[in-house]
Design an enzyme around this catalytic site. Sequence first.
Site, PDB file in Angstrom:
ATOM      1  N   PHE A  11     -10.640  13.318  -3.827  1.00 16.32           N
ATOM      2  CA  PHE A  11     -10.412  14.744  -4.085  1.00 16.32           C
ATOM      3  C   PHE A  11     -10.184  15.021  -5.568  1.00 16.32           C
ATOM      4  O   PHE A  11     -10.866  15.868  -6.174  1.00 16.32           O
ATOM      5  CB  PHE A  11      -9.220  15.202  -3.249  1.00 16.32           C
ATOM      6  CG  PHE A  11      -8.736  16.591  -3.529  1.00 16.32           C
ATOM      7  CD1 PHE A  11      -9.573  17.688  -3.364  1.00 16.32           C
ATOM      8  CD2 PHE A  11      -7.426  16.812  -3.945  1.00 16.32           C
ATOM      9  CE1 PHE A  11      -9.120  18.974  -3.623  1.00 16.32           C
ATOM     10  CE2 PHE A  11      -6.965  18.095  -4.191  1.00 16.32           C
ATOM     11  CZ  PHE A  11      -7.817  19.176  -4.028  1.00 16.32           C
ATOM     12  N   VAL A  12      -9.263  14.296  -6.198  1.00 20.91           N
ATOM     13  CA  VAL A  12      -8.987  14.506  -7.622  1.00 20.91           C
ATOM     14  C   VAL A  12     -10.112  13.943  -8.478  1.00 20.91           C
ATOM     15  O   VAL A  12     -10.506  14.537  -9.489  1.00 20.91           O
ATOM     16  CB  VAL A  12      -7.635  13.891  -8.013  1.00 20.91           C
ATOM     17  CG1 VAL A  12      -7.384  14.039  -9.512  1.00 20.91           C
ATOM     18  CG2 VAL A  12      -6.503  14.547  -7.234  1.00 20.91           C
ATOM     19  N   HIS A  34     -18.047   1.211  -2.793  1.00 19.36           N
ATOM     20  CA  HIS A  34     -19.215   0.707  -2.082  1.00 19.36           C
ATOM     21  C   HIS A  34     -20.471   1.388  -2.604  1.00 19.36           C
ATOM     22  O   HIS A  34     -20.412   2.538  -3.078  1.00 19.36           O
ATOM     23  CB  HIS A  34     -19.097   0.976  -0.575  1.00 19.36           C
ATOM     24  CG  HIS A  34     -17.813   0.494   0.025  1.00 19.36           C
ATOM     25  ND1 HIS A  34     -17.502  -0.841   0.117  1.00 19.36           N
ATOM     26  CD2 HIS A  34     -16.757   1.178   0.555  1.00 19.36           C
ATOM     27  CE1 HIS A  34     -16.313  -0.967   0.697  1.00 19.36           C
ATOM     28  NE2 HIS A  34     -15.833   0.233   0.956  1.00 19.36           N
ATOM     29  N   ASP A  50     -13.288  -3.103  -3.901  1.00 16.06           N
ATOM     30  CA  ASP A  50     -11.892  -2.703  -3.734  1.00 16.06           C
ATOM     31  C   ASP A  50     -11.088  -2.994  -5.001  1.00 16.06           C
ATOM     32  O   ASP A  50     -11.324  -3.992  -5.688  1.00 16.06           O
ATOM     33  CB  ASP A  50     -11.261  -3.463  -2.562  1.00 16.06           C
ATOM     34  CG  ASP A  50     -11.820  -3.021  -1.218  1.00 16.06           C
ATOM     35  OD1 ASP A  50     -12.235  -1.854  -1.118  1.00 16.06           O
ATOM     36  OD2 ASP A  50     -11.843  -3.837  -0.288  1.00 16.06           O
ATOM     37  N   ILE A  51     -10.158  -2.101  -5.302  1.00 19.86           N
ATOM     38  CA  ILE A  51      -9.218  -2.348  -6.390  1.00 19.86           C
ATOM     39  C   ILE A  51      -8.203  -3.371  -5.884  1.00 19.86           C
ATOM     40  O   ILE A  51      -7.412  -3.089  -4.987  1.00 19.86           O
ATOM     41  CB  ILE A  51      -8.492  -1.060  -6.809  1.00 19.86           C
ATOM     42  CG1 ILE A  51      -9.478  -0.026  -7.356  1.00 19.86           C
ATOM     43  CG2 ILE A  51      -7.409  -1.363  -7.832  1.00 19.86           C
ATOM     44  CD1 ILE A  51     -10.017  -0.331  -8.722  1.00 19.86           C
ATOM     45  N   ARG A  73      -4.050   3.120  -2.948  1.00 23.91           N
ATOM     46  CA  ARG A  73      -3.776   3.208  -1.512  1.00 23.91           C
ATOM     47  C   ARG A  73      -2.728   4.279  -1.281  1.00 23.91           C
ATOM     48  O   ARG A  73      -1.638   4.234  -1.863  1.00 23.91           O
ATOM     49  CB  ARG A  73      -3.277   1.868  -0.980  1.00 23.91           C
ATOM     50  CG  ARG A  73      -2.935   1.883   0.512  1.00 23.91           C
ATOM     51  CD  ARG A  73      -2.426   0.522   0.970  1.00 23.91           C
ATOM     52  NE  ARG A  73      -2.021   0.557   2.363  1.00 23.91           N
ATOM     53  CZ  ARG A  73      -2.840   0.446   3.401  1.00 23.91           C
ATOM     54  NH1 ARG A  73      -4.132   0.277   3.191  1.00 23.91           N
ATOM     55  NH2 ARG A  73      -2.388   0.497   4.639  1.00 23.91           N
ATOM     56  N   ALA A  74      -3.062   5.256  -0.450  1.00 25.96           N
ATOM     57  CA  ALA A  74      -2.128   6.314  -0.101  1.00 25.96           C
ATOM     58  C   ALA A  74      -1.774   6.188   1.377  1.00 25.96           C
ATOM     59  O   ALA A  74      -2.187   5.245   2.047  1.00 25.96           O
ATOM     60  CB  ALA A  74      -2.732   7.681  -0.412  1.00 25.96           C
ATOM     61  N   TYR A 141       5.170   4.099  -0.769  1.00 28.96           N
ATOM     62  CA  TYR A 141       4.075   4.501  -1.661  1.00 28.96           C
ATOM     63  C   TYR A 141       4.603   4.789  -3.065  1.00 28.96           C
ATOM     64  O   TYR A 141       4.040   4.314  -4.063  1.00 28.96           O
ATOM     65  CB  TYR A 141       3.383   5.737  -1.087  1.00 28.96           C
ATOM     66  CG  TYR A 141       2.435   6.422  -2.038  1.00 28.96           C
ATOM     67  CD1 TYR A 141       1.193   5.879  -2.314  1.00 28.96           C
ATOM     68  CD2 TYR A 141       2.787   7.627  -2.656  1.00 28.96           C
ATOM     69  CE1 TYR A 141       0.319   6.510  -3.194  1.00 28.96           C
ATOM     70  CE2 TYR A 141       1.921   8.269  -3.524  1.00 28.96           C
ATOM     71  CZ  TYR A 141       0.684   7.709  -3.798  1.00 28.96           C
ATOM     72  OH  TYR A 141      -0.173   8.329  -4.663  1.00 28.96           O
ATOM     73  N   LYS A 145       3.988   2.993  -6.816  1.00 26.00           N
ATOM     74  CA  LYS A 145       3.516   3.730  -7.980  1.00 26.00           C
ATOM     75  C   LYS A 145       4.421   3.483  -9.190  1.00 26.00           C
ATOM     76  O   LYS A 145       3.941   3.335 -10.327  1.00 26.00           O
ATOM     77  CB  LYS A 145       3.446   5.225  -7.664  1.00 26.00           C
ATOM     78  CG  LYS A 145       2.236   5.627  -6.846  1.00 26.00           C
ATOM     79  CD  LYS A 145       0.946   5.395  -7.620  1.00 26.00           C
ATOM     80  CE  LYS A 145      -0.251   6.005  -6.954  1.00 26.00           C
ATOM     81  NZ  LYS A 145      -1.496   5.802  -7.737  1.00 26.00           N
TER      82      LYS A 145
END
Length: 318
Positions: A11-12, A34, A50-51, A73-74, A141, A145
């Site tokens: 989204f961002v 991907h 993947d990070i 990852r959220a 989460y 961060k």
Amino acid sequence: MRVLVTGATGFVGRGLIRSCTDVGCIDVVAALRHPQSYNEPHVEVVVIGDISGTGDFTRALESVDVVVHLAGRAHVTGEALADALAKFRAVNVKGTTALAKQARDAGVTRFILVSSIGVNGAQTINKPFTEDSIPAPHADYAVSKLEAELALRQIADGSTMEWVIVRPPLVYGAQAPGNFGRLLKLVSSGLPLPVASVENSRSMISLENLAHFLRQCITQPAAANQLFLISDGITLSTPEIIAQLALGMGVKPRLLPCPPVLLRWGASLIGRQGMYKQLCESLIIDSSKAYSLLEWVPPLRPELTLQNCGREFLALRS
């Protein structure tokens, strides 16, 4: 200037990339997990997988001046809580650490990490959050961060790579995920919402304003090695937010009075404590540092942006 954006399909990420390509002075490299079709014009695409702590980002970082790290990852709806912190750390801490180290070694001049206001806490009482507020992450989460922030600063320390950390609150838009996306659906449904008695104050930031601010962080020398808490600059209550969304949708907001204590109890019963906090409690951010240091002014006012958000949400569903 060549800028690598991770989380490019999010989204961002999409909002930032469109904002950068619109101004035309930034060459954007979109990092994807991907191989997939990606239809943003004038954007170079690179697949990084993947990070993670074992990722090799050499190709993605080639000739890059600035990294804007949005991938992470959220919260995942319906996910089991067991080992949640370990899962967040695997991506948000170890992945960020690996990318930052490789960016530093590749000669990247600035690494911008988009973090979360959750690092400061879930709500404010009596005074707003500022950059000087003591971190008090309220969830796994947010813990991950904060750890990612500390890792980035340590990696950049003593090197030629500058760091910038941005902690936004809820980011809203017509295609926003999470609780704001659920709120859009509820308002459009015409169902009565029991929040008329909620008297809170929320700092938020529109996708457009956040993208505009991140562009400032990319280009402004004064942003180097700084932490920013950023918002639209105006607080609104939940009933006011709903009223503006409803106005944009052309529907009448149906707000019913209900004691907040009952709302809190009901939210806990159905496992929606996070949604209750965002809808019913106060969270106020003081963004004056961004205004004074970077001379940044949010280009869009939240009232009109929320109305546009409501209109666009209905248009996308039609």
